[in-house]
Design a protein around this motif. Structure first.
Motif, short mmCIF file in Angstrom:
data_model
loop_
_atom_site.label_atom_id
_atom_site.label_comp_id
_atom_site.label_asym_id
_atom_site.label_seq_id
_atom_site.Cartn_x
_atom_site.Cartn_y
_atom_site.Cartn_z
N ALA A 167 0.77 -1.17 -0.07
CA ALA A 167 0.08 0.13 0.13
C ALA A 167 0.85 1.15 -0.10
O ALA A 167 0.62 2.15 -0.72
N LYS A 168 1.96 1.11 0.80
CA LYS A 168 2.81 2.37 0.97
C LYS A 168 3.74 2.72 -0.19
O LYS A 168 3.66 3.92 -0.66
N LEU A 169 4.10 1.77 -0.89
CA LEU A 169 4.90 2.18 -2.27
C LEU A 169 3.80 2.49 -3.17
O LEU A 169 3.99 3.45 -4.04
N GLY A 170 2.47 1.95 -3.43
CA GLY A 170 1.58 2.53 -4.14
C GLY A 170 1.18 3.84 -3.96
O GLY A 170 1.07 4.42 -4.99
N LEU A 171 1.35 4.60 -2.52
CA LEU A 171 1.02 5.91 -2.57
C LEU A 171 2.23 6.62 -2.98
O LEU A 171 1.90 7.86 -3.60
N ALA A 172 3.42 6.40 -3.02
CA ALA A 172 4.46 7.03 -3.72
C ALA A 172 3.88 7.01 -5.00
O ALA A 172 4.59 7.96 -5.96
N GLY A 173 3.60 6.13 -5.65
CA GLY A 173 3.41 6.03 -7.26
C GLY A 173 2.28 6.78 -7.60
O GLY A 173 2.19 7.61 -8.33
N LEU A 174 1.19 6.84 -6.60
CA LEU A 174 0.07 7.88 -6.80
C LEU A 174 0.53 9.25 -6.87
O LEU A 174 0.16 10.08 -7.75
N THR A 175 1.23 9.54 -5.90
CA THR A 175 1.93 10.94 -5.91
C THR A 175 2.49 11.10 -6.94
O THR A 175 2.45 12.55 -7.55
N LYS A 176 3.26 10.38 -7.64
CA LYS A 176 4.04 10.84 -8.73
C LYS A 176 3.18 11.25 -10.01
O LYS A 176 3.63 12.21 -10.81
N THR A 177 1.99 10.33 -10.35
CA THR A 177 1.12 10.58 -11.40
C THR A 177 0.35 12.01 -10.91
O THR A 177 0.17 12.92 -11.84
N LEU A 178 -0.22 12.05 -9.72
CA LEU A 178 -0.88 13.24 -9.30
C LEU A 178 -0.25 14.67 -9.40
O LEU A 178 -0.62 15.68 -9.81
N ALA A 179 1.42 14.68 -9.05
CA ALA A 179 2.03 15.63 -9.23
C ALA A 179 1.94 16.24 -10.59
O ALA A 179 2.15 17.38 -10.88
N ILE A 180 2.34 15.14 -11.71
CA ILE A 180 2.41 15.65 -12.86
C ILE A 180 0.83 16.10 -13.58
O ILE A 180 0.87 17.36 -14.19
N GLU A 181 -0.28 15.41 -13.13
CA GLU A 181 -1.70 15.77 -13.65
C GLU A 181 -2.15 17.32 -13.05
O GLU A 181 -2.79 17.87 -13.35
N GLY A 182 -1.50 17.33 -11.48
CA GLY A 182 -2.00 18.65 -10.99
C GLY A 182 -1.13 19.89 -11.18
O GLY A 182 -1.81 20.99 -10.80
N ALA A 183 0.02 19.77 -11.79
CA ALA A 183 0.97 20.79 -11.93
C ALA A 183 0.35 22.12 -12.75
O ALA A 183 0.29 23.28 -12.34
N LYS A 184 -0.53 21.92 -13.67
CA LYS A 184 -1.10 23.14 -14.33
C LYS A 184 -1.93 23.93 -13.55
O LYS A 184 -2.50 24.85 -14.22
N ASN A 185 -2.66 23.30 -12.51
CA ASN A 185 -3.77 23.80 -11.56
C ASN A 185 -3.09 24.00 -10.35
O ASN A 185 -3.82 24.30 -9.15
N ASN A 186 -1.68 24.33 -10.36
CA ASN A 186 -1.07 24.61 -9.09
C ASN A 186 -1.35 23.77 -7.85
O ASN A 186 -1.57 24.00 -6.61
N ILE A 187 -1.60 22.42 -8.16
CA ILE A 187 -1.64 21.42 -7.17
C ILE A 187 -0.26 20.75 -6.85
O ILE A 187 0.18 20.24 -7.97
N LYS A 188 0.23 20.74 -5.76
CA LYS A 188 1.61 20.23 -5.46
C LYS A 188 1.27 18.78 -4.72
O LYS A 188 0.22 18.89 -3.88
N VAL A 189 1.95 17.75 -5.07
CA VAL A 189 1.57 16.41 -4.17
C VAL A 189 2.95 15.84 -3.97
O VAL A 189 3.76 15.81 -4.72
N ASN A 190 3.10 15.71 -2.68
CA ASN A 190 4.33 15.10 -2.25
C ASN A 190 3.95 13.77 -1.20
O ASN A 190 2.71 13.56 -0.82
N THR A 191 4.97 13.20 -0.89
CA THR A 191 4.76 11.98 -0.08
C THR A 191 5.89 12.00 1.13
O THR A 191 7.07 12.63 0.95
N ILE A 192 5.22 11.81 2.37
CA ILE A 192 6.08 11.70 3.44
C ILE A 192 6.30 10.31 3.83
O ILE A 192 5.55 9.48 4.09
N ALA A 193 7.49 10.06 4.30
CA ALA A 193 7.72 8.66 4.75
C ALA A 193 8.13 8.68 6.53
O ALA A 193 9.35 9.02 6.57
N PRO A 194 7.19 8.78 7.39
CA PRO A 194 7.61 9.28 8.48
C PRO A 194 7.95 8.05 9.53
O PRO A 194 7.83 6.89 9.34
#
Length: 299
Positions: A167-194
């Motif tokens: 699940a957790k590596l899946g979230l890192a992958g989800l972040t990577k695509t959403l960061a690309i898709e969100g860029a044009k609308n000033n949506i920044k997406v990051n991952t924290i591994a606490p």
């Protein structure tokens, strides 16, 4: 410059205790209006409590604005309702921290399929559902800051946590695509591994380490990663006041042709294939294809 969240609205899931509570309190202290979401169950996802209400009381006692929500992140319809309710009350949603999670640790040999599915559902699908619920609002606003919660288990593996790691590596992958898709609308997406001493990890840490790994020593990274000037598409490790960046990298690789284009050729050239000299950090999946094209042109 002080990082502030005045006139910003934040949703933090799993905010009834531990990391989520710390994030919610800190966002509120810095001016955000905060939705404290927490099902309030036990570590394995069963039961309920009034944990979210207590955090809201803490925020209000300190002069902040907050509301509680006791819904499960796995229920998309509830998350849509929550977004509608939040917008009605405060006009928008600017920050989402996907922090809710559960543990059902067992070696893969002993893990029931239901325990695998449940953990993936809460962490990965739950984060996706919450994000989907806020996504259109953030696009319309041309502003959004989203934080996913991965783990060193997802990035590097850990015995007894196949469900959690997947699940957790899946979230890192989800972040990577959403960061690309969100860029044009000033949506920044990051991952924290606490790495933090919380209810989820209290029996995994020795007592002195538990104190050293307080959630307050992770929160600065989370707050920065959802701030106005945040980077995007980053994976940041955080624990005990130490902050690290993790990358998914790609070696330069080796072009094989003719008789060498075989399993035996792979074996013979394994050292060159895995040589990390001049390693790449692709910013999108397409860059892997481009690196292959360059190899073909050069070869």
């Amino acid at each position: 410059m002080t990082i502030r969240f005045d006139n910003r609205v934040a949703i933090v899931t799993g905010a009834g205790g531990g990391l989520g509570r710390t994030y919610a309190l800190e966002l509120a202290r810095r001016g955000a209006k905060v939705v404290v979401n927490d099902l309030g169950g036990s570590r394995d996802g069963t039961g309920h409590s009034d944990a979210a209400l207590k955090v809201v009381e803490e925020i209000k006692a300190a002069g902040g604005e907050a509301m509680s929500d006791g819904g499960s992140v796995t229920e998309y319809e509830h998350m849509v309702e929550l977004v509608a309710k939040t917008k009605e009350k405060w006009g928008g949603i600017h920050v989402l921290i996907n922090n809710a999670g559960v543990l059902r640790d067992k070696s893969f040999a002993k893990m029931e399929p239901a325990d695998f599915k449940f953990v993936v559902d809460v962490h990965l699908n739950g984060s996706a559902m919450c994000t989907k619920a806020v996504w259109e609002t953030m696009r319309e606003q041309n502003y959004g800051r989203i934080l996913m919660t991965a783990s060193s288990t997802g990035l590097y593996g850990n015995f007894g946590q196949a469900n959690y790691g997947a699940a957790k590596l899946g979230l890192a992958g989800l972040t990577k695509t959403l960061a690309i898709e969100g860029a044009k609308n000033n949506i920044k997406v990051n991952t924290i591994a606490p790495t933090a001493g919380t209810r989820m990890t209290e029996d995994l840490f020795p007592a002195e380490a538990f104190a050293a790994f307080a959630p307050e020593k992770v929160a600065p990274a989370a707050i920065y990663l959802v701030s106005e000037d945040a980077p995007t598409n980053m994976i940041v490790g955080a624990g005990a006041g130490v902050f690290q960046a993790a990358y998914v990298t790609l070696t330069q690789g080796k072009l094989l042709t003719g008789d060498e284009l075989s399993a035996e050729g792979i074996a013979a050239h394994w050292a060159e294939i895995t040589d990390r000299t001049g390693e790449l950090t692709p910013q999108s999946g397409a860059e892997q294809s481009l690196s292959i094209m360059r190899k073909l042109q050069g070869g």
